[in-house]
Design a protein around this motif. Structure first.
Motif, PDB file in Angstrom:
ATOM      1  N   GLY A   9       0.776  -1.236   0.000  1.00 32.54           N
ATOM      2  CA  GLY A   9       0.000   0.000   0.000  1.00 32.54           C
ATOM      3  C   GLY A   9       0.809   1.289   0.000  1.00 32.54           C
ATOM      4  N   VAL A  10       2.126   1.200  -0.109  1.00 38.57           N
ATOM      5  CA  VAL A  10       2.964   2.400  -0.113  1.00 38.57           C
ATOM      6  C   VAL A  10       3.026   2.946  -1.537  1.00 38.57           C
ATOM      7  CG1 VAL A  10       5.259   3.350   0.350  1.00 38.57           C
ATOM      8  CG2 VAL A  10       4.346   1.521   1.811  1.00 38.57           C
ATOM      9  N   PRO A  11       2.584   4.185  -1.755  1.00 39.87           N
ATOM     10  CA  PRO A  11       2.571   4.742  -3.110  1.00 39.87           C
ATOM     11  C   PRO A  11       3.960   4.757  -3.762  1.00 39.87           C
ATOM     12  CG  PRO A  11       1.315   6.128  -1.610  1.00 39.87           C
ATOM     13  CD  PRO A  11       2.034   5.119  -0.761  1.00 39.87           C
ATOM     14  N   VAL A  12       3.979   4.567  -5.065  1.00 39.16           N
ATOM     15  CA  VAL A  12       5.224   4.564  -5.829  1.00 39.16           C
ATOM     16  C   VAL A  12       6.022   5.842  -5.570  1.00 39.16           C
ATOM     17  CG1 VAL A  12       6.194   4.626  -8.173  1.00 39.16           C
ATOM     18  CG2 VAL A  12       4.371   2.992  -7.611  1.00 39.16           C
ATOM     19  N   ALA A  13       5.352   6.988  -5.566  1.00 39.94           N
ATOM     20  CA  ALA A  13       6.059   8.265  -5.381  1.00 39.94           C
ATOM     21  C   ALA A  13       6.749   8.344  -4.018  1.00 39.94           C
ATOM     22  CB  ALA A  13       5.096   9.432  -5.556  1.00 39.94           C
ATOM     23  N   VAL A  14       6.148   7.782  -2.985  1.00 38.43           N
ATOM     24  CA  VAL A  14       6.767   7.774  -1.654  1.00 38.43           C
ATOM     25  C   VAL A  14       8.005   6.883  -1.663  1.00 38.43           C
ATOM     26  CG1 VAL A  14       6.434   7.128   0.782  1.00 38.43           C
ATOM     27  CG2 VAL A  14       4.611   8.321  -0.469  1.00 38.43           C
ATOM     28  N   GLN A  15       7.901   5.738  -2.314  1.00 37.72           N
ATOM     29  CA  GLN A  15       9.062   4.849  -2.430  1.00 37.72           C
ATOM     30  C   GLN A  15      10.200   5.542  -3.182  1.00 37.72           C
ATOM     31  OE1 GLN A  15       8.045   0.809  -3.902  1.00 37.72           O
ATOM     32  NE2 GLN A  15       5.925   1.504  -3.703  1.00 37.72           N
ATOM     33  N   MET A  16       9.857   6.153  -4.305  1.00 29.86           N
ATOM     34  CA  MET A  16      10.889   6.806  -5.126  1.00 29.86           C
ATOM     35  C   MET A  16      11.571   7.940  -4.374  1.00 29.86           C
ATOM     36  SD  MET A  16       9.225   7.020  -8.936  1.00 29.86           S
ATOM     37  CE  MET A  16      10.727   7.105  -9.891  1.00 29.86           C
TER      38      MET A  16
END
Length: 194
Positions: free
Chosen positions: A51-58
């Motif tokens: 559930g962690v958004p791609v943008a937060v990971q990046m």
């Protein structure tokens, strides 16, 4: 089969695992995923699983390792010249510490996970950020506070150790801004990709 015929396959598989060099333009999410589409696949799998958004990971990877798969903390020197080890055991895309990485592998059953593999690194981040949500009530979309908990650890975050670190608060603000920027960029480039 001829061993030279296997060389292209081995090189292609190696490219998917990790690269010691970052993408050419880490300022632009669309450029990153155009150059390394397997990054997006890995991050989308983490978003679907944790559930962690791609943008937060990046944004977290940008500030932790600048997308360098084998990134390490700087060396320490005694008396300014004698090598005295590294600042910490943080390593790889996610800059996971040895003990936390071992806990992740034991908890998830991913015994062969490697910090230099983007899929493993993003899965680790999803696992860790979910623990931050469970233990400290931090929304998975809250890049700033997720980063503070990521940096300080769950207990450190709950004690508020970051409040005495103005430099860390500034970095967390930059992580939040970068996540918002990457999110806008991803919306435009993924819309054009279909």
């Amino acid at each position: 089969m001829n061993r030279f015929a296997l060389l292209p396959l081995v090189l292609a598989l190696g490219a998917c695992v990790g690269s010691a060099t970052p993408p050419r333009n880490v300022e632009n999410a669309c450029a990153i995923i155009e150059e390394r589409p397997y990054y997006l696949s890995a991050m989308q799998a983490t978003e679907a699983n944790w559930g962690v958004p791609v943008a937060v990971q990046m944004a977290t990877i940008y500030h932790e390792s600048s997308f360098v798969s084998n990134a390490r903390t700087p060396r320490r020197y005694a008396l300014g010249v004698i090598p005295a080890g590294r600042q910490s055991s943080a390593f790889g895309y996610s800059q996971a510490l040895d003990g936390t990485w071992d806990e992740y592998r034991n908890d998830t059953g991913r015994r062969f996970a490697r910090r230099t593999d983007i899929s493993d690194a993003t899965d680790f981040m999803g696992w860790y950020m979910n623990r931050s949500r469970e233990r400290n009530g931090i929304a998975l979309t809250d890049a700033r506070n997720q980063y503070l908990a990521y940096h300080e650890g769950h207990r450190g975050y709950s004690r508020g150790t970051y409040r005495n670190k103005a430099w860390l608060m500034r970095v967390a603000d930059r992580v939040e801004a970068r996540a918002a920027l990457y999110d806008r960029q991803l919306a435009s480039c993924t819309a054009t990709q279909g």
